[in-house]
Design a protein around this motif. Structure first.
Motif, PDB file in Angstrom:
ATOM      1  N   ALA A 166       0.820  -1.219   0.000  1.00 31.79           N
ATOM      2  CA  ALA A 166       0.000   0.000   0.000  1.00 31.79           C
ATOM      3  C   ALA A 166       0.851   1.264   0.000  1.00 31.79           C
ATOM      4  O   ALA A 166       0.547   2.235  -0.709  1.00 31.79           O
ATOM      5  N   ASP A 167       1.932   1.288   0.797  1.00 30.03           N
ATOM      6  CA  ASP A 167       2.762   2.489   0.861  1.00 30.03           C
ATOM      7  C   ASP A 167       3.441   2.778  -0.473  1.00 30.03           C
ATOM      8  O   ASP A 167       3.621   3.938  -0.849  1.00 30.03           O
ATOM      9  N   GLU A 168       3.825   1.725  -1.193  1.00 29.55           N
ATOM     10  CA  GLU A 168       4.457   1.928  -2.492  1.00 29.55           C
ATOM     11  C   GLU A 168       3.442   2.451  -3.510  1.00 29.55           C
ATOM     12  O   GLU A 168       3.753   3.322  -4.327  1.00 29.55           O
ATOM     13  N   LYS A 169       2.215   1.942  -3.462  1.00 30.71           N
ATOM     14  CA  LYS A 169       1.171   2.471  -4.339  1.00 30.71           C
ATOM     15  C   LYS A 169       0.970   3.962  -4.086  1.00 30.71           C
ATOM     16  O   LYS A 169       0.871   4.759  -5.028  1.00 30.71           O
ATOM     17  N   GLU A 170       0.899   4.333  -2.821  1.00 34.83           N
ATOM     18  CA  GLU A 170       0.681   5.740  -2.488  1.00 34.83           C
ATOM     19  C   GLU A 170       1.822   6.610  -3.001  1.00 34.83           C
ATOM     20  O   GLU A 170       1.598   7.702  -3.536  1.00 34.83           O
ATOM     21  N   ARG A 171       3.069   6.136  -2.837  1.00 37.48           N
ATOM     22  CA  ARG A 171       4.207   6.920  -3.308  1.00 37.48           C
ATOM     23  C   ARG A 171       4.141   7.140  -4.818  1.00 37.48           C
ATOM     24  O   ARG A 171       4.425   8.236  -5.310  1.00 37.48           O
ATOM     25  N   GLN A 172       3.765   6.096  -5.553  1.00 35.91           N
ATOM     26  CA  GLN A 172       3.698   6.234  -7.003  1.00 35.91           C
ATOM     27  C   GLN A 172       2.546   7.135  -7.424  1.00 35.91           C
ATOM     28  O   GLN A 172       2.666   7.895  -8.388  1.00 35.91           O
ATOM     29  N   ILE A 173       1.425   7.052  -6.713  1.00 33.18           N
ATOM     30  CA  ILE A 173       0.289   7.922  -7.031  1.00 33.18           C
ATOM     31  C   ILE A 173       0.641   9.386  -6.792  1.00 33.18           C
ATOM     32  O   ILE A 173       0.279  10.282  -7.573  1.00 33.18           O
ATOM     33  N   LYS A 174       1.386   9.657  -5.713  1.00 30.76           N
ATOM     34  CA  LYS A 174       1.743  11.040  -5.384  1.00 30.76           C
ATOM     35  C   LYS A 174       2.704  11.651  -6.392  1.00 30.76           C
ATOM     36  O   LYS A 174       2.881  12.880  -6.409  1.00 30.76           O
ATOM     37  N   ARG A 175       3.334  10.840  -7.204  1.00 31.40           N
ATOM     38  CA  ARG A 175       4.204  11.382  -8.248  1.00 31.40           C
ATOM     39  C   ARG A 175       3.398  12.165  -9.274  1.00 31.40           C
ATOM     40  O   ARG A 175       3.919  13.072  -9.915  1.00 31.40           O
ATOM     41  N   PHE A 176       2.116  11.842  -9.437  1.00 31.54           N
ATOM     42  CA  PHE A 176       1.221  12.600 -10.314  1.00 31.54           C
ATOM     43  C   PHE A 176       0.613  13.735  -9.476  1.00 31.54           C
ATOM     44  O   PHE A 176      -0.497  13.617  -8.932  1.00 31.54           O
ATOM     45  N   ARG A 177       1.353  14.819  -9.390  1.00 29.78           N
ATOM     46  CA  ARG A 177       0.990  15.877  -8.439  1.00 29.78           C
ATOM     47  C   ARG A 177      -0.383  16.482  -8.731  1.00 29.78           C
ATOM     48  O   ARG A 177      -1.194  16.698  -7.827  1.00 29.78           O
ATOM     49  N   GLN A 178      -0.655  16.783 -10.000  1.00 32.85           N
ATOM     50  CA  GLN A 178      -1.950  17.374 -10.342  1.00 32.85           C
ATOM     51  C   GLN A 178      -3.088  16.403 -10.053  1.00 32.85           C
ATOM     52  O   GLN A 178      -4.129  16.784  -9.514  1.00 32.85           O
ATOM     53  N   ALA A 179      -2.877  15.135 -10.409  1.00 36.67           N
ATOM     54  CA  ALA A 179      -3.910  14.125 -10.173  1.00 36.67           C
ATOM     55  C   ALA A 179      -4.161  13.939  -8.680  1.00 36.67           C
ATOM     56  O   ALA A 179      -5.316  13.804  -8.241  1.00 36.67           O
ATOM     57  N   TYR A 180      -3.087  13.940  -7.885  1.00 36.19           N
ATOM     58  CA  TYR A 180      -3.273  13.750  -6.444  1.00 36.19           C
ATOM     59  C   TYR A 180      -3.955  14.962  -5.810  1.00 36.19           C
ATOM     60  O   TYR A 180      -4.766  14.817  -4.889  1.00 36.19           O
ATOM     61  N   ALA A 181      -3.620  16.168  -6.308  1.00 29.74           N
ATOM     62  CA  ALA A 181      -4.290  17.362  -5.790  1.00 29.74           C
ATOM     63  C   ALA A 181      -5.788  17.308  -6.083  1.00 29.74           C
ATOM     64  O   ALA A 181      -6.621  17.689  -5.238  1.00 29.74           O
ATOM     65  N   TYR A 182      -6.152  16.816  -7.261  1.00 28.92           N
ATOM     66  CA  TYR A 182      -7.568  16.651  -7.604  1.00 28.92           C
ATOM     67  C   TYR A 182      -8.236  15.641  -6.671  1.00 28.92           C
ATOM     68  O   TYR A 182      -9.359  15.857  -6.188  1.00 28.92           O
ATOM     69  N   LEU A 183      -7.543  14.522  -6.409  1.00 25.71           N
ATOM     70  CA  LEU A 183      -8.081  13.522  -5.479  1.00 25.71           C
ATOM     71  C   LEU A 183      -8.313  14.126  -4.100  1.00 25.71           C
ATOM     72  O   LEU A 183      -9.346  13.889  -3.466  1.00 25.71           O
ATOM     73  N   ALA A 184      -7.322  14.877  -3.611  1.00 27.51           N
ATOM     74  CA  ALA A 184      -7.437  15.460  -2.275  1.00 27.51           C
ATOM     75  C   ALA A 184      -8.608  16.428  -2.191  1.00 27.51           C
ATOM     76  O   ALA A 184      -9.281  16.514  -1.156  1.00 27.51           O
TER      77      ALA A 184
END
Length: 417
Positions: A166-184
């Motif tokens: 799970a932690d590795e998935k999260e790290r890779q997802i956070k690399r997409f900064r714009q996408a993660y900001a939209y998720l947040a």
């Protein structure tokens, strides 16, 4: 005789009609059987980030709590209705360490459980069922799948579908900064939740077809959570999850260069916040033979802070390029049959380092590091004369240049997920 013959058919006809009516009533009564049907109602409470208590001012929690309490109270007050179970499912959003989020999810479920249990203490303990899902990746995937406007949607779905921790998935997802900001902004708050589902059995009298008639006590449907879902009974010790020991992310290592020079050594490295680590290293050798005037003595150590340069920091494998600063101290006594050199007071120094950590097995890395800096101390020179060690001179040592070299075998243990 003729009158009697005419009256007998009429009496027989009336009797037949009466008998048919009796059979009809009996059939109608037999068709009125008790049927048990199940009903369920779900409610969702949302939580602030890093919080396990219900904030009634957050979202619509105040209204939802009123609905839960009103709904349970109404079911308990109606005759012919029996509450089978109250299922409390808690979760957390995938923003933070998985181990922390699991504890946070469990604490949210326990908080809601204790609140409702205090209001409805008459419900048997067996009716209360808790499930802590931790980071709810199934719901997270459903959110991504259902939002066509989500930036980098296909890439994020591909990451979620991997078998990474799970932690590795999260790290890779956070690399997409714009996408993660939209998720947040749009979705992550939905996953910081506790759902409360109340399952109840309602006893009804209803006409049924004789062929399909059910006996008293037969349930038409089963609790959908009873099959295929692992549920955890509530642990009344609210601190049970907190008491479970979890190793922090760290590694044990040894410098193979020192090992080859017959200098035993050991190091510990602790990892923080995806890009930082702190290493503590110590060495100790105390070899001597007076007959041959061989002395090979050294002990000391260093502390180093490292910054990892990868796109996602050190990553799941704790690998990649790193830079650092270090401070060191030590003392030594070297003599190989002739002139000896000794620093009997502690010398000290420090510098900057650069290195690269290479994964070689699932939990093993080779770390290559070189440090340049300064080392200061007072060095004494001596000679073995007539069975004694005769001091010759003392000079200050201010060495500028390479002061650190490592080819370390690193064993990663602790919580890597």
């Amino acid at each position: 005789m003729r009158g009697l013959l005419y009256r007998l058919p009429g009496s027989l006809f009336s009797g037949l009609i009466l008998l048919a009516m009796l059979f009809g009533c009996a059939g109608s009564l037999l068709a009125q059987q008790t049927v048990i049907r199940q009903t369920d109602q779900s409610y969702t409470l949302l939580f602030n980030i890093d919080s396990h208590t219900v904030d009634t001012a957050y979202c619509s929690n105040d209204a939802v709590l009123d609905q839960i309490e009103t709904g349970l109270g109404r079911l308990l007050s109606v005759s012919g209705v029996m509450i089978d179970s109250v299922v409390i499912v808690s979760s957390a959003s995938p923003d933070g360490r998985n181990s922390y989020n699991y504890r946070l999810s469990a604490e949210r479920g326990q908080h809601v459980y204790h609140h409702l249990r205090s209001l409805y203490s008459g419900l048997p303990e067996a009716c209360w069922i808790l499930e802590s899902r931790g980071e709810d990746w199934v719901a997270f995937r459903n959110i991504l799948d259902g939002d066509p406007d989500q930036p980098a949607r296909k890439e994020l779905l591909a990451i979620v579908d991997t078998d990474y921790p799970a932690d590795e998935k999260e790290r890779q997802i956070k690399r997409f900064r714009q996408a993660y900001a939209y998720l947040a902004d749009h979705h992550l708050y939905k996953l910081r939740a506790v759902s409360v589902t109340v399952y109840a059995s309602v006893h009804d009298l209803a006409p049924v077809e004789p062929v399909h008639a059910l006996s008293v006590g037969t349930q038409l449907t089963l609790n959908p959570l009873s099959a295929g879902t692992h549920l955890i009974q509530p642990d009344l010790s609210a601190s049970a999850e907190k008491k479970r020991f979890r190793l922090p992310p760290f590694a044990v290592k040894t410098n193979l260069l020192y090992d080859a020079a017959l200098v035993p050594n050991i190091g510990l490295e602790f990892f923080f916040r995806e890009r930082w680590s702190v290493a503590l290293n110590w060495m100790y050798a105390w070899w001597k033979t007076d007959r041959r005037h061989y002395y090979w003595r050294v002990y000391g150590g260093d502390v180093e802070a490292r910054y990892w340069l990868g796109k996602d920091g050190y990553g799941y494998h704790r690998s990649g390029h790193h830079v650092g600063v270090y401070a060191q101290t030590g003392t030594f006594d070297f003599e190989l049959g002739g002139r000896g050199y000794m620093v009997d007071d502690w010398g000290y120094g420090g510098g900057i380092s650069y290195g690269y950590s290479l994964p070689v097995a699932r939990n093993l890395n080779l770390d290559f590091t070189l440090g340049v800096g300064v080392f200061h101390g007072k060095c004494k020179e001596y000679l073995p004369i007539d069975g004694r060690y005769v001091w010759q001179l003392t000079k200050k040592m201010n060495w500028v240049g390479p002061t650190k070299a490592e080819i370390s075998l690193v064993w990663h243990i602790g919580d890597r997920n």
